[in-house]
Design a protein around this motif. Structure first.
Motif, PDB file in Angstrom:
ATOM      1  N   GLU A 174       3.417  -4.604  -5.084  1.00  0.00           N
ATOM      2  CA  GLU A 174       2.447  -5.575  -4.559  1.00  0.00           C
ATOM      3  C   GLU A 174       2.218  -6.710  -5.558  1.00  0.00           C
ATOM      4  OE1 GLU A 174       0.190  -5.638  -1.720  1.00  0.00           O
ATOM      5  OE2 GLU A 174      -0.056  -3.562  -1.058  1.00  0.00           O
ATOM      6  N   VAL A 175       3.252  -6.969  -6.362  1.00  0.00           N
ATOM      7  CA  VAL A 175       3.148  -8.034  -7.360  1.00  0.00           C
ATOM      8  C   VAL A 175       2.827  -9.368  -6.697  1.00  0.00           C
ATOM      9  CG1 VAL A 175       4.484  -9.402  -9.019  1.00  0.00           C
ATOM     10  CG2 VAL A 175       4.579  -6.905  -9.099  1.00  0.00           C
ATOM     11  N   GLN A 176       3.520  -9.677  -5.604  1.00  0.00           N
ATOM     12  CA  GLN A 176       3.318 -10.961  -4.932  1.00  0.00           C
ATOM     13  C   GLN A 176       2.370 -10.855  -3.742  1.00  0.00           C
ATOM     14  OE1 GLN A 176       6.067 -14.768  -3.508  1.00  0.00           O
ATOM     15  NE2 GLN A 176       6.973 -13.053  -4.560  1.00  0.00           N
ATOM     16  N   VAL A 208       5.972 -20.731   1.355  1.00  0.00           N
ATOM     17  CA  VAL A 208       4.671 -21.376   1.230  1.00  0.00           C
ATOM     18  C   VAL A 208       3.675 -20.306   0.779  1.00  0.00           C
ATOM     19  CG1 VAL A 208       2.834 -22.557   2.468  1.00  0.00           C
ATOM     20  CG2 VAL A 208       5.215 -23.099   2.982  1.00  0.00           C
ATOM     21  N   ALA A 209       3.088 -20.500  -0.409  1.00  0.00           N
ATOM     22  CA  ALA A 209       2.157 -19.517  -0.980  1.00  0.00           C
ATOM     23  C   ALA A 209       1.030 -20.248  -1.689  1.00  0.00           C
ATOM     24  CB  ALA A 209       2.893 -18.581  -1.938  1.00  0.00           C
ATOM     25  N   LYS A 217       0.959 -11.364 -11.014  1.00  0.00           N
ATOM     26  CA  LYS A 217       0.758 -12.683 -10.426  1.00  0.00           C
ATOM     27  C   LYS A 217      -0.722 -12.991 -10.223  1.00  0.00           C
ATOM     28  CE  LYS A 217       5.340 -13.317  -8.373  1.00  0.00           C
ATOM     29  NZ  LYS A 217       5.797 -14.421  -9.231  1.00  0.00           N
ATOM     30  N   GLY A 218      -1.225 -12.941  -8.988  1.00  0.00           N
ATOM     31  CA  GLY A 218      -2.580 -13.370  -8.688  1.00  0.00           C
ATOM     32  C   GLY A 218      -3.685 -12.561  -9.317  1.00  0.00           C
ATOM     33  N   ILE A 219      -3.369 -11.401  -9.889  1.00  0.00           N
ATOM     34  CA  ILE A 219      -4.406 -10.523 -10.437  1.00  0.00           C
ATOM     35  C   ILE A 219      -5.153 -11.175 -11.608  1.00  0.00           C
ATOM     36  CG2 ILE A 219      -2.919  -9.315 -12.088  1.00  0.00           C
ATOM     37  CD1 ILE A 219      -4.312  -6.740 -11.385  1.00  0.00           C
ATOM     38  N   ALA A 256       2.824 -17.921  -6.183  1.00  0.00           N
ATOM     39  CA  ALA A 256       1.780 -16.996  -5.710  1.00  0.00           C
ATOM     40  C   ALA A 256       0.949 -16.419  -6.852  1.00  0.00           C
ATOM     41  CB  ALA A 256       2.401 -15.863  -4.886  1.00  0.00           C
ATOM     42  N   THR A 257       0.722 -17.213  -7.890  1.00  0.00           N
ATOM     43  CA  THR A 257       0.039 -16.704  -9.081  1.00  0.00           C
ATOM     44  C   THR A 257      -1.347 -17.309  -9.293  1.00  0.00           C
ATOM     45  OG1 THR A 257       2.138 -16.227 -10.163  1.00  0.00           O
ATOM     46  CG2 THR A 257       0.231 -16.499 -11.583  1.00  0.00           C
TER      47      THR A 257
END
Length: 400
Positions: free
Chosen positions: A215-217, A365-366, A243-245, A40-41
């Motif tokens: 809310e990391v992921q 699934v991400a 992650k996604g940030i 999720a990154t």
């Protein structure tokens, strides 16, 4: 002989040479559809032109100066996050564990500065995952991860996920806050009920506690909103992000209301790499994409399409799949004991699909947020074939 690279991970025998969008290619030319996105990154996919150019341009100027000096890229990124969220101030770091560690410190510091140093305990939840540092391992509370590292850090009380009666029973005069993931990722892709999140906000207000959301992921658009807690219509006091940030570039953050942030004064917290020009340039590039008109709405539409497909898969393969679960683009299939998530993950790799295992025998699934309905169909087809390959030939469900 031990390998030169410390054998900390059970790595799949895959080495990726390049990526583009939702696809990655191995050194020997095999193509895979990436529905794990680096756990999720890789939020806007691989080799996104805007992110690549931004990082290259910034790297050619200055990558790192330390926080002894102003960092305009960080100032800009913080202001944009404040404008788009509940927060009044942002602290940048490098990872999710570091963001959670800082968030825990912020909660404790808030109560200490307000005359209640005894209020250092946090209520956390069974099935949580908050990181690999000693404190975040203790907040996680998983005995498997804690084994061999000595006594856990004091200050964390664990209750069943989603049980408000247990939350209330756990509150003591030493309780300072409640720490929760809006969707437990590692713990089985379990979303918190929106009513439960609202009740947590109310109980924090009732007892003078801080609501701290991991809310990391789940953040940076993965739920279909910028932050997952927005679906519940609540405002936390502080959240962690990573992650996604950064879209794949190492970046973490603590976003907080002024009443919390104002107590992290010079000397109370810090980081060498965190918030450097290169990382924050990447963060700004990701925000350019995620905050563009219509982007989050598209994420929500594709997520609902994926959910419909996973639900259908679960019904079609009921011999080995218990149900689909999760929310947004953080979803999964909970498998029956006859098949492990590792088995299904391996079967998916054979089909050309990358996924991620999670707790409770769930295949996570991400995918990147930029996926299309056509790519969802492609992934569902691969999962369908993988599930068929694992289903016992004489199972009643398959015969039907």
């Amino acid at each position: 002989m031990i390998p030169a690279l410390m054998p900390t991970y059970n790595r799949a025998d895959l080495a990726f040479e390049r990526g583009e969008g939702a696809y990655v290619w191995t050194e020997d030319g095999r193509r895979f559809l990436d529905f794990g996105s680096g756990i999720a990154t890789s939020s806007i996919g691989h080799a996104h032109p805007h992110l690549v150019k931004t990082i290259a341009d910034q790297a050619a100027k200055v990558m790192h100066v330390s926080n002894l000096y102003r960092v305009p890229q960080a100032e800009k990124l913080a202001a944009r996050h404040v404008a788009a969220s509940f927060a009044d101030s942002v602290f940048f770091c490098n990872s999710g564990a570091e963001a959670n560690e800082g968030m825990i410190k912020a909660v404790r510091k808030y109560h200490s500065e307000n005359g209640h140093p005894e209020k250092f305990r946090m209520i956390c939840f069974e099935g949580a995952f908050h990181g690999r540092t000693l404190a975040t391992l203790s907040a996680t509370g998983n005995e498997k991860y804690l084994a061999g590292f000595g006594p856990p850090v004091d200050g964390f009380d664990h209750v069943p996920f989603g049980n408000m009666n247990a939350v209330r029973a756990a509150i003591t005069p030493a309780t300072g806050g409640i720490m929760i993931e809006p969707i437990q990722g590692e713990g089985g892709v379990r979303p918190a009920d929106l009513r439960f999140l609202r009740e947590l906000r109310a109980v924090c207000d009732e007892f003078g506690l801080l609501l701290a959301l991991d809310e990391v992921q789940t953040g940076m658009g993965r739920s279909g909103k910028l932050w997952a807690h927005e679906w519940a219509g609540i405002e936390p006091d502080v959240i962690s992000s990573a992650k996604g940030i950064g879209g794949g570039f190492p970046l973490g953050a603590i976003l907080a209301k002024e009443k919390v942030a104002k107590h992290l004064k010079p000397g109370t917290h810090g980081t060498t790499y965190g918030g450097n020009p290169l990382a924050c340039a990447a963060g700004n590039a990701v925000l350019d994409v995620v905050l563009a008109d219509g982007f989050l709405a598209q994420v929500d539409r594709v997520a609902r399409y994926l959910w419909k497909g996973l639900t259908a898969l679960a019904e079609r393969h009921s011999a080995i799949v218990e149900k689909a679960q999760g929310a947004g683009l953080l979803v999964g299939l909970k498998l029956k004991p006859e098949v492990t998530n590792g088995d299904l993950q391996t079967a998916c790799v054979k089909e050309g699909l990358l996924t991620v295992a999670a707790g409770m025998n769930v295949l996570r699934v991400a995918p990147p947020l930029i996926i299309t309905e056509a790519q969802v169909d492609e992934a569902l087809g691969m999962m369908d074939r993988a599930l068929t390959a694992l289903t016992p030939a004489k199972s009643p469900a398959l015969a039907k």
